[in-house]
Write a protein that holds these residues in place. Structure first.
Motif, PDB file in Angstrom:
ATOM      1  N   HIS A 149      -1.154  13.916  12.356  1.00  0.00           N
ATOM      2  CA  HIS A 149       0.035  13.771  12.030  1.00  0.00           C
ATOM      3  C   HIS A 149       0.760  12.970  13.120  1.00  0.00           C
ATOM      4  O   HIS A 149       1.731  13.229  13.983  1.00  0.00           O
ATOM      5  N   GLU A 150       0.033  11.542  13.347  1.00  0.00           N
ATOM      6  CA  GLU A 150       0.381  10.947  14.678  1.00  0.00           C
ATOM      7  C   GLU A 150       0.497   9.412  14.494  1.00  0.00           C
ATOM      8  O   GLU A 150      -0.267   8.942  13.563  1.00  0.00           O
ATOM      9  N   GLU A 151       1.483   8.607  15.026  1.00  0.00           N
ATOM     10  CA  GLU A 151       1.770   7.519  14.665  1.00  0.00           C
ATOM     11  C   GLU A 151       0.462   6.758  14.985  1.00  0.00           C
ATOM     12  O   GLU A 151       0.128   5.779  13.972  1.00  0.00           O
ATOM     13  N   ALA A 152      -0.211   6.649  15.771  1.00  0.00           N
ATOM     14  CA  ALA A 152      -1.498   5.679  16.207  1.00  0.00           C
ATOM     15  C   ALA A 152      -2.513   6.044  15.097  1.00  0.00           C
ATOM     16  O   ALA A 152      -3.169   5.130  14.359  1.00  0.00           O
ATOM     17  N   ALA A 153      -2.934   7.309  14.861  1.00  0.00           N
ATOM     18  CA  ALA A 153      -3.921   7.820  13.612  1.00  0.00           C
ATOM     19  C   ALA A 153      -3.655   7.139  12.445  1.00  0.00           C
ATOM     20  O   ALA A 153      -4.327   6.789  11.751  1.00  0.00           O
ATOM     21  N   ILE A 154      -2.323   7.325  12.097  1.00  0.00           N
ATOM     22  CA  ILE A 154      -1.812   6.764  10.725  1.00  0.00           C
ATOM     23  C   ILE A 154      -1.919   5.417  10.701  1.00  0.00           C
ATOM     24  O   ILE A 154      -2.293   4.880   9.653  1.00  0.00           O
ATOM     25  N   ALA A 155      -1.632   4.551  11.643  1.00  0.00           N
ATOM     26  CA  ALA A 155      -1.691   3.271  11.654  1.00  0.00           C
ATOM     27  C   ALA A 155      -3.357   2.637  11.672  1.00  0.00           C
ATOM     28  O   ALA A 155      -3.378   2.076  10.685  1.00  0.00           O
ATOM     29  N   ASP A 156      -3.981   3.239  12.143  1.00  0.00           N
ATOM     30  CA  ASP A 156      -5.575   3.037  11.949  1.00  0.00           C
ATOM     31  C   ASP A 156      -6.008   3.344  10.583  1.00  0.00           C
ATOM     32  O   ASP A 156      -6.712   2.618  10.320  1.00  0.00           O
ATOM     33  N   ALA A 157      -5.646   4.382  10.115  1.00  0.00           N
ATOM     34  CA  ALA A 157      -5.855   4.676   8.518  1.00  0.00           C
ATOM     35  C   ALA A 157      -5.483   3.786   7.723  1.00  0.00           C
ATOM     36  O   ALA A 157      -6.249   3.156   6.647  1.00  0.00           O
ATOM     37  N   LEU A 158      -4.123   3.123   8.098  1.00  0.00           N
ATOM     38  CA  LEU A 158      -3.683   2.126   7.219  1.00  0.00           C
ATOM     39  C   LEU A 158      -4.323   0.870   7.162  1.00  0.00           C
ATOM     40  O   LEU A 158      -4.673   0.103   6.160  1.00  0.00           O
ATOM     41  N   ASN A 159      -4.837   0.586   8.385  1.00  0.00           N
ATOM     42  CA  ASN A 159      -5.540  -0.654   8.630  1.00  0.00           C
ATOM     43  C   ASN A 159      -6.884  -0.705   8.065  1.00  0.00           C
ATOM     44  O   ASN A 159      -7.498  -1.563   7.446  1.00  0.00           O
ATOM     45  N   ARG A 160      -7.278   0.762   7.786  1.00  0.00           N
ATOM     46  CA  ARG A 160      -8.938   0.797   7.498  1.00  0.00           C
ATOM     47  C   ARG A 160      -8.764   0.659   6.016  1.00  0.00           C
ATOM     48  O   ARG A 160      -9.736  -0.090   5.250  1.00  0.00           O
ATOM     49  N   LEU A 161      -7.801   1.216   5.143  1.00  0.00           N
ATOM     50  CA  LEU A 161      -7.497   1.030   3.870  1.00  0.00           C
ATOM     51  C   LEU A 161      -7.314  -0.330   3.668  1.00  0.00           C
ATOM     52  O   LEU A 161      -7.691  -0.815   2.312  1.00  0.00           O
ATOM     53  N   LYS A 162      -6.506  -1.349   4.425  1.00  0.00           N
ATOM     54  CA  LYS A 162      -6.310  -2.395   4.063  1.00  0.00           C
ATOM     55  C   LYS A 162      -7.633  -3.107   3.807  1.00  0.00           C
ATOM     56  O   LYS A 162      -7.678  -4.282   3.183  1.00  0.00           O
ATOM     57  N   ARG A 163      -8.304  -2.916   4.987  1.00  0.00           N
ATOM     58  CA  ARG A 163      -9.592  -3.607   5.051  1.00  0.00           C
ATOM     59  C   ARG A 163     -10.607  -3.247   3.809  1.00  0.00           C
ATOM     60  O   ARG A 163     -11.380  -4.103   3.280  1.00  0.00           O
ATOM     61  N   ALA A 164     -10.240  -2.163   3.261  1.00  0.00           N
ATOM     62  CA  ALA A 164     -11.172  -1.681   2.141  1.00  0.00           C
ATOM     63  C   ALA A 164     -10.584  -2.579   0.555  1.00  0.00           C
ATOM     64  O   ALA A 164     -11.015  -1.948  -0.443  1.00  0.00           O
ATOM     65  N   GLY A 165      -9.561  -3.089   0.800  1.00  0.00           N
ATOM     66  CA  GLY A 165      -9.171  -3.788  -0.281  1.00  0.00           C
ATOM     67  C   GLY A 165      -7.795  -3.236  -0.961  1.00  0.00           C
ATOM     68  O   GLY A 165      -7.438  -3.536  -2.069  1.00  0.00           O
ATOM     69  N   ALA A 166      -7.210  -2.239  -0.530  1.00  0.00           N
ATOM     70  CA  ALA A 166      -5.987  -1.801  -0.833  1.00  0.00           C
ATOM     71  C   ALA A 166      -4.777  -2.737  -1.089  1.00  0.00           C
ATOM     72  O   ALA A 166      -4.822  -3.603  -0.230  1.00  0.00           O
ATOM     73  N   GLU A 167      -4.102  -2.831  -2.296  1.00  0.00           N
ATOM     74  CA  GLU A 167      -3.117  -3.629  -2.590  1.00  0.00           C
ATOM     75  C   GLU A 167      -1.708  -2.946  -2.466  1.00  0.00           C
ATOM     76  O   GLU A 167      -0.690  -3.377  -2.899  1.00  0.00           O
ATOM     77  N   MET A 168      -1.602  -1.519  -1.937  1.00  0.00           N
ATOM     78  CA  MET A 168      -0.585  -0.805  -1.906  1.00  0.00           C
ATOM     79  C   MET A 168      -1.015   0.195  -0.937  1.00  0.00           C
ATOM     80  O   MET A 168      -2.190   0.919  -1.159  1.00  0.00           O
ATOM     81  N   LEU A 169      -0.125   0.461  -0.087  1.00  0.00           N
ATOM     82  CA  LEU A 169      -0.456   1.647   0.682  1.00  0.00           C
ATOM     83  C   LEU A 169       0.556   2.864   0.625  1.00  0.00           C
ATOM     84  O   LEU A 169       1.557   2.512   0.644  1.00  0.00           O
ATOM     85  N   LEU A 170      -0.078   4.088   0.753  1.00  0.00           N
ATOM     86  CA  LEU A 170       1.019   5.342   0.807  1.00  0.00           C
ATOM     87  C   LEU A 170       0.468   6.227   1.689  1.00  0.00           C
ATOM     88  O   LEU A 170      -0.841   6.454   1.986  1.00  0.00           O
ATOM     89  N   THR A 171       1.755   6.870   2.411  1.00  0.00           N
ATOM     90  CA  THR A 171       1.198   7.997   3.494  1.00  0.00           C
ATOM     91  C   THR A 171       2.042   9.004   3.035  1.00  0.00           C
ATOM     92  O   THR A 171       3.347   9.074   2.643  1.00  0.00           O
TER      93      THR A 171
END
Length: 548
Positions: free
Chosen positions: A210-232
């Motif tokens: 539950h940290e800013e940098a770790a969440i940002a990295d996870a969002l970018n990985r999902l974006k590269r995987a083809g996500a068209e919507m991102l949820l946290t």
């Protein structure tokens, strides 16, 4: 249109205002009186009737309803046939219904003869679900009024369906020490169910600190995987637009568009974007499958509708959702006996009656009720399982022919059994045996046929929801594209007449006799029309083909 007491000599061609029961004949409300009907009235000693007489330029109720229904049509909309001055508008695809409320209000204010009732705007709907109903109140509409209403209906799209798009959705789950694994699993389960219900796909979730940098990295990985919507889904609730979750969206190259919403539960939702991809930080209530503000935002995004600060701010009216009515206010300090307004109406007690006594003559030597489906479940057991899935209680099964085998197929199921030794006399014998077994407290009975296994529990519940004898909905009949089907739901008031039926027939003819007490419920598919009483019917259905 003229209305009132009408001498019989002036009544030919008039519309009967109220159902009349004459010796050996019933004239239903809405009957256009012809010479034969007037002769029957005279023979019964009648000198006049209450009737409506159309004047020059008047348009009969069914034609008027049909024309308004046509004027309201648009993409992905369908309509039922006109009957008793009513036309229902249906969805031709799953999506989000948007209602032009101003246009609907103008139509309803035009003249008291025409009404249009709709579902609330932004309701999620399934294919073939009813969206609205046009109802002509009197027996005719002045032609000039109808022309204005048609022009008004065509001036804008009163109803529009926005289909759900099959979006790929990424989910980030954040962790803190001491957070239970069951909480994480519940969040994934609830989110996956929501996404699947909107025709979407949930990508494999990312778990991180539950940290800013770790969440940002996870969002970018999902974006590269083809996500068209991102949820946290945060391990700790977001309390500010600069909190960890929103800050991670900004760190990943995005922006925050709105924090908070006037919907409870759902207040602490944060809406942002990373490029063109919606990115949301979910409120804690999103871990629950119950309706909350996140659902409203998610549905609009899947339907391709704009969602920003202005749209979220407009959600306050109606935003106090039902699920929080039982919350103590103020929280735990509220007294348990504090008044909460009108008590909810007690659900009406309706029994389900499954007729399973017949000899299957058209499928001899097979007993159709014992034919298994592709999972090995006998047809009668599947019908009973569907009834038990509904809110109808008790479930009563009438047996007769091959009684022991049929009852063995139902072993262990919480049903009541009624037997008829007169099953050879036909359907009426089974019906009367079942009706005799009804508990005295039930208010209605849902008569289910043992050879209709495709009618599901939710379909039965739709019929139960429409049942209200006090409002005139005493007989509930399912339809599909205007064709009448089974099962039918009957108020207890009809039991004496149903007990008088003889021969190989059911009670459907009573629906014609009491047409003013019937409500039709349009279904999403043709299951209510499909029985399996021949080997050809089995062969044509993949769930039973080859199981004979």
């Amino acid at each position: 249109m003229q209305f009132g007491p009408t001498p019989l000599e002036d009544a030919q061609g008039a519309v009967l205002a109220h159902t009349l029961r004459l010796p050996g004949k019933v004239l239903k409300k809405g009957t256009v009186l012809d010479a034969e009907a007037i002769a029957a009235l005279r023979a019964a000693g009648r000198r006049e009737v209450i009737a409506a007489r159309l004047e020059s330029g008047d348009v009969p109720e069914n034609e008027a309803a049909h024309r308004i229904g046509e004027a309201l049509m648009g993409p992905l909309l369908a309509r039922s046939r006109a009957a008793t001055g009513r036309v229902n508008l249906l969805a031709d695809a799953a999506g989000l219904l948007v209602v032009n409320e101003a246009l609907v209000n103008r139509l309803n204010a035009l003249d008291e003869s025409l009404t249009l009732a709709t579902l609330p705007s932004h309701s999620p709907v399934s294919a073939r679900e009813m969206l609205a109903t046009v109802k002509v109140i009197p027996f005719a509409v002045p032609g000039g009024v109808l022309q204005v209403a048609e022009a008004m209906a065509r001036s804008g799209q009163a109803l529009s369906i926005h289909p759900f798009r099959p979006l790929k959705v990424g989910l980030v789950l954040t962790e803190l020490p001491g957070l239970k694994e069951s909480v994480m699993e519940g969040a994934v389960e609830a989110t996956e169910a929501r996404i699947a219900g909107l025709a979407g796909q949930l990508l494999p979730p990312e778990r991180c600190r539950h940290e800013e940098a770790a969440i940002a990295d996870a969002l970018n990985r999902l974006k590269r995987a083809g996500a068209e919507m991102l949820l946290t889904a945060g391990a700790s609730a977001v309390v500010d637009r600069r909190d960890v979750g929103p800050a991670a969206i900004v760190r990943a190259g995005g922006r925050i568009e709105h924090f908070g919403m006037p919907v409870d539960p759902g207040n602490l939702l944060c809406l942002g974007r990373i490029g063109d991809i919606p990115a949301l930080v979910l409120p804690g209530c999103a871990r629950s499958p119950k309706l909350n503000g996140f659902d409203w935002v998610l549905q609009r995004l899947f339907a391709g509708l704009p969602v920003g600060g202005r749209e979220i701010a407009a959600m306050g009216v109606g935003g106090l959702l039902k699920e929080i009515e039982a919350r103590p206010l103020p929280r735990e300090a509220a007294p348990r006996n504090a008044p909460t307004g009108a008590a909810p109406r007690r659900p009406r007690q309706v029994a389900a009656l499954v007729l399973a006594a017949g000899r299957s003559r058209r499928m001899a030597p097979l007993n159709k009720l014992l034919v298994p489906d592709s999972k090995g479940v006998p047809m009668v057991a599947r019908v009973v399982a569907n009834a038990l899935e509904s809110r109808a209680r008790p479930v009563i099964v009438v047996t007769g022919y091959e009684r022991e085998r049929v009852e063995d197929a139902l072993a262990g199921r919480p049903v009541l059994l009624a037997q008829t030794e007169d099953y050879a006399e036909g359907l009426s014998a089974s019906l009367k045996a079942g009706l005799s077994a009804l508990p005295p407290e039930v208010e209605g009975v849902l008569v289910c046929l043992g050879d209709m296994p495709l009618v599901t529990g939710p379909m039965l519940d739709r019929l139960l929801a429409a049942f209200d004898p006090e409002e005139g909905r005493a007989i509930v009949m399912p339809t599909f594209r205007g064709k009448q089907g089974n099962p039918m739901l009957w108020s207890r008031e009809f039991l004496p007449e149903m007990m008088q039926i003889t021969g190989d027939v059911g009670a459907r003819h009573l629906a014609g006799k009491y047409a003013d007490r019937v409500v039709e419920v349009e279904m999403a598919d043709d299951a209510v029309l499909r029985d399996f009483d021949t080997t050809d019917a089995l062969r044509l259905n993949p769930e039973f083909a080859g199981r004979r």
